[in-house]
Design a protein around this motif. Structure first.
Motif, PDB file in Angstrom:
ATOM      1  N   UNK A   1       3.107   5.768  -6.048  1.00 28.97           N
ATOM      2  CA  UNK A   1       3.134   5.724  -7.413  1.00 28.97           C
ATOM      3  C   UNK A   1       1.733   6.204  -8.026  1.00 28.97           C
ATOM      4  N   UNK A   2       0.620   5.835  -7.563  1.00 28.19           N
ATOM      5  CA  UNK A   2      -0.736   6.574  -7.551  1.00 28.19           C
ATOM      6  C   UNK A   2      -1.158   6.154  -9.167  1.00 28.19           C
ATOM      7  N   UNK A   3      -1.261   4.985  -9.592  1.00 25.54           N
ATOM      8  CA  UNK A   3      -1.473   4.450 -10.753  1.00 25.54           C
ATOM      9  C   UNK A   3      -2.984   4.068 -10.678  1.00 25.54           C
ATOM     10  N   UNK A   4      -3.801   4.900 -11.825  1.00 20.77           N
ATOM     11  CA  UNK A   4      -5.015   4.477 -11.718  1.00 20.77           C
ATOM     12  C   UNK A   4      -5.357   3.161 -12.206  1.00 20.77           C
TER      13      UNK A   4
ATOM     14  N   UNK B   1      -1.042  -0.068  -8.947  1.00 21.06           N
ATOM     15  CA  UNK B   1       0.285  -0.527  -9.269  1.00 21.06           C
ATOM     16  C   UNK B   1       1.046  -0.312  -7.826  1.00 21.06           C
ATOM     17  N   UNK B   2       1.690  -1.266  -7.395  1.00 25.33           N
ATOM     18  CA  UNK B   2       1.858  -2.692  -8.175  1.00 25.33           C
ATOM     19  C   UNK B   2       0.768  -3.528  -7.462  1.00 25.33           C
ATOM     20  N   UNK B   3       0.533  -4.766  -8.078  1.00 26.19           N
ATOM     21  CA  UNK B   3      -0.430  -5.582  -7.687  1.00 26.19           C
ATOM     22  C   UNK B   3      -0.157  -6.024  -6.481  1.00 26.19           C
ATOM     23  N   UNK B   4      -1.031  -5.980  -5.223  1.00 27.63           N
ATOM     24  CA  UNK B   4      -0.754  -6.408  -3.921  1.00 27.63           C
ATOM     25  C   UNK B   4      -0.929  -7.952  -3.954  1.00 27.63           C
TER      26      UNK B   4
ATOM     27  N   UNK C   1     -10.136  -7.687 -14.273  1.00 30.02           N
ATOM     28  CA  UNK C   1     -10.189  -6.650 -14.850  1.00 30.02           C
ATOM     29  C   UNK C   1      -9.689  -5.493 -13.706  1.00 30.02           C
ATOM     30  N   UNK C   2      -9.221  -5.802 -12.827  1.00 31.85           N
ATOM     31  CA  UNK C   2      -8.619  -4.855 -11.521  1.00 31.85           C
ATOM     32  C   UNK C   2      -7.476  -4.641 -11.741  1.00 31.85           C
ATOM     33  N   UNK C   3      -6.497  -5.267 -12.542  1.00 31.09           N
ATOM     34  CA  UNK C   3      -4.927  -5.043 -12.582  1.00 31.09           C
ATOM     35  C   UNK C   3      -4.583  -5.122 -14.204  1.00 31.09           C
ATOM     36  N   UNK C   4      -3.729  -4.071 -14.483  1.00 32.91           N
ATOM     37  CA  UNK C   4      -3.037  -4.330 -15.995  1.00 32.91           C
ATOM     38  C   UNK C   4      -1.705  -5.178 -15.684  1.00 32.91           C
ATOM     39  N   UNK C   5      -1.422  -6.015 -16.780  1.00 28.16           N
ATOM     40  CA  UNK C   5      -0.342  -7.124 -16.688  1.00 28.16           C
ATOM     41  C   UNK C   5       0.798  -6.479 -16.045  1.00 28.16           C
ATOM     42  N   UNK C   6       1.172  -5.320 -16.350  1.00 27.12           N
ATOM     43  CA  UNK C   6       2.378  -4.767 -15.762  1.00 27.12           C
ATOM     44  C   UNK C   6       2.373  -4.544 -14.242  1.00 27.12           C
ATOM     45  N   UNK C   7       1.075  -4.216 -13.558  1.00 29.60           N
ATOM     46  CA  UNK C   7       0.879  -4.516 -12.254  1.00 29.60           C
ATOM     47  C   UNK C   7       1.285  -5.691 -11.520  1.00 29.60           C
ATOM     48  N   UNK C   8       0.973  -6.743 -12.330  1.00 24.94           N
ATOM     49  CA  UNK C   8       1.445  -8.314 -11.834  1.00 24.94           C
ATOM     50  C   UNK C   8       2.929  -8.173 -11.832  1.00 24.94           C
ATOM     51  N   UNK C   9       3.575  -7.822 -13.180  1.00 20.56           N
ATOM     52  CA  UNK C   9       4.914  -8.045 -13.138  1.00 20.56           C
ATOM     53  C   UNK C   9       5.609  -7.228 -11.810  1.00 20.56           C
ATOM     54  N   UNK C  10       5.358  -6.128 -11.786  1.00 15.54           N
ATOM     55  CA  UNK C  10       5.850  -5.240 -10.774  1.00 15.54           C
ATOM     56  C   UNK C  10       5.682  -5.957  -9.214  1.00 15.54           C
ATOM     57  N   UNK C  11       4.500  -6.255  -8.919  1.00 16.08           N
ATOM     58  CA  UNK C  11       4.309  -7.247  -7.586  1.00 16.08           C
ATOM     59  C   UNK C  11       5.151  -8.222  -7.408  1.00 16.08           C
ATOM     60  N   UNK C  12       5.482  -9.099  -8.524  1.00 16.37           N
ATOM     61  CA  UNK C  12       6.540  -9.977  -8.584  1.00 16.37           C
ATOM     62  C   UNK C  12       8.020  -9.682  -8.416  1.00 16.37           C
ATOM     63  N   UNK C  13       8.117  -8.432  -8.981  1.00 13.45           N
ATOM     64  CA  UNK C  13       9.788  -7.855  -8.694  1.00 13.45           C
ATOM     65  C   UNK C  13       9.777  -7.362  -7.349  1.00 13.45           C
ATOM     66  N   UNK C  14       8.603  -6.607  -7.055  1.00 16.29           N
ATOM     67  CA  UNK C  14       8.721  -6.049  -5.570  1.00 16.29           C
ATOM     68  C   UNK C  14       8.963  -6.974  -4.450  1.00 16.29           C
ATOM     69  N   UNK C  15       8.323  -8.270  -4.906  1.00 15.92           N
ATOM     70  CA  UNK C  15       8.426  -9.528  -3.806  1.00 15.92           C
ATOM     71  C   UNK C  15      10.039  -9.762  -3.808  1.00 15.92           C
TER      72      UNK C  15
ATOM     73  N   UNK D   1       0.692  -1.244  -0.068  1.00 15.28           N
ATOM     74  CA  UNK D   1       0.058   0.006  -0.018  1.00 15.28           C
ATOM     75  C   UNK D   1       0.921   1.225  -0.153  1.00 15.28           C
ATOM     76  N   UNK D   2       2.093   1.189   0.801  1.00 20.61           N
ATOM     77  CA  UNK D   2       3.141   2.259   0.789  1.00 20.61           C
ATOM     78  C   UNK D   2       3.217   2.633  -0.960  1.00 20.61           C
ATOM     79  N   UNK D   3       3.724   1.557  -1.648  1.00 20.51           N
ATOM     80  CA  UNK D   3       4.198   1.950  -3.030  1.00 20.51           C
ATOM     81  C   UNK D   3       2.943   2.123  -3.961  1.00 20.51           C
ATOM     82  N   UNK D   4       1.842   1.803  -3.654  1.00 22.04           N
ATOM     83  CA  UNK D   4       0.451   2.148  -4.304  1.00 22.04           C
ATOM     84  C   UNK D   4       0.187   3.554  -4.092  1.00 22.04           C
TER      85      UNK D   4
END
Length: 313
Positions: free
Chosen positions: A209-212, A233-236, A276-290, A203-206
């Motif tokens: 970054x503040x992506x719609x 962004x990113x997908x939690x 319909x809740x996340x872009x594919x790039x949100x998913x990639x960013x969540x894994x990279x953050x992990x 939630x701090x990263x979201x």
């Protein structure tokens, strides 16, 4: 002149042995003729005989209660993990609390470190790719619209999407073969606390970054679930699921289920795209953050990692 009652008590103690266990001391009934040989006073003999009957009844009563308690304890232990997983046990309640001590460790400065200032809260600004620009976002939106048009696949995934909306560790316990079994409370507790900690960090990263959300960018999208109020962004879900995978891989990398855990984490993350809740790039960013947050997670939860590891050796 001796006291007849005292003599009767002494005779009773001499004639009746006591069963001594760790949790109780009970009289064990002696021979049937014992009450008739206690002194010459008939009333004393009668008192002891009456006492013998009462003590015998008490003994049987306590033993019956003891056996009932043993059966209750067996049933309690048998169903202990089921109750815990269902949220009915105290252990489950404690495990789902926010791991405040571990989160506090994230905010503490390392002692005697000359680079303390430089390292302060570095986990809050890890180097992950920022969201793509408008052109790439339009391409991602087109992908989500194409996924939305595949009604059969979307409906096939809907039960999973709904079940995964409220994140549970059950999906990760099942391939490890420990769902519904006791003896792995530290592993389950670690997974639960990782969910809590990574939700907070994500939630701090979201917020920064503040992506719609995709449905804000593309009104033609029809999400399968209510759109969360926080940013995209990113997908939690991706961050949390992959954090569990990286944590278990650190605990037991040789376990054959590690690849299955990775598949489950990817499925959880991709289902948020199908919803319909996340872009594919949100998913990639969540894994990279992990991946980048994993060392800080191990530092904060060091004792919990060791406790979970001990359950597997």
């Amino acid at each position: 002149m001796s006291n007849p009652h005292a003599a009767a008590v002494a005779a009773f103690l001499n004639r009746y042995v006591f069963e001594v266990n760790a949790d109780r001391v009970l009289p064990v009934e002696g021979p049937a003729h014992a009450a008739h040989d206690i002194g010459s006073d008939g009333s004393a003999a009668a008192d002891v005989a009456a006492g013998t009957g009462a003590l015998s009844a008490l003994n049987k009563s306590v033993q019956n209660k003891s056996s009932l308690n043993k059966n209750k304890n067996k049933n309690k232990n048998k169903n202990k993990n089921k109750n815990k997983l269902a949220g009915g046990g105290a252990a489950a309640g404690a495990a789902t609390l926010m791991p405040a001590l571990e989160l506090r460790r994230l905010h503490q400065l390392p002692a005697a470190d000359p680079f303390t200032v430089a390292r302060r809260f570095v986990w809050e600004c890890l180097d992950i790719c920022l969201p793509p620009g408008p052109d790439f976002t339009r391409l991602e939106t087109a992908v989500l619209l194409a996924m939305q048009s595949r009604d059969a696949e979307r409906m096939r995934r809907l039960p999973e999407i709904e079940a995964q909306a409220a994140f549970s560790v059950d999906e990760f316990l099942r391939p490890l073969g420990i769902e519904g079994f006791s003896g792995y409370e530290a592993t389950e507790g670690l997974f639960l606390n990782i969910l809590q900690a990574t939700e907070y960090v994500g939630l701090l990263y979201k917020a920064r970054i503040d992506r719609d959300r995709p449905s804000v960018v593309e009104p033609r999208l029809r999400p399968l679930l209510a759109v969360p109020a926080h940013q995209s962004f990113p997908s939690n879900h991706s961050f949390q699921a992959h954090s569990i995978v990286f944590a278990f891989n650190a605990i037991l990398p040789e376990h054959p289920a590690t690849e299955e855990l990775q598949r489950i984490a990817q499925n959880v993350a991709e289902n948020r795209e199908w919803a319909g809740l996340h872009f594919p790039s949100d998913t990639i960013a969540g894994k990279e953050l992990a991946r980048r947050f994993a060392p800080y997670l191990r530092d904060a939860f060091g004792a919990a990692f060791l406790a979970a590891q001990a359950e597997w050796h």
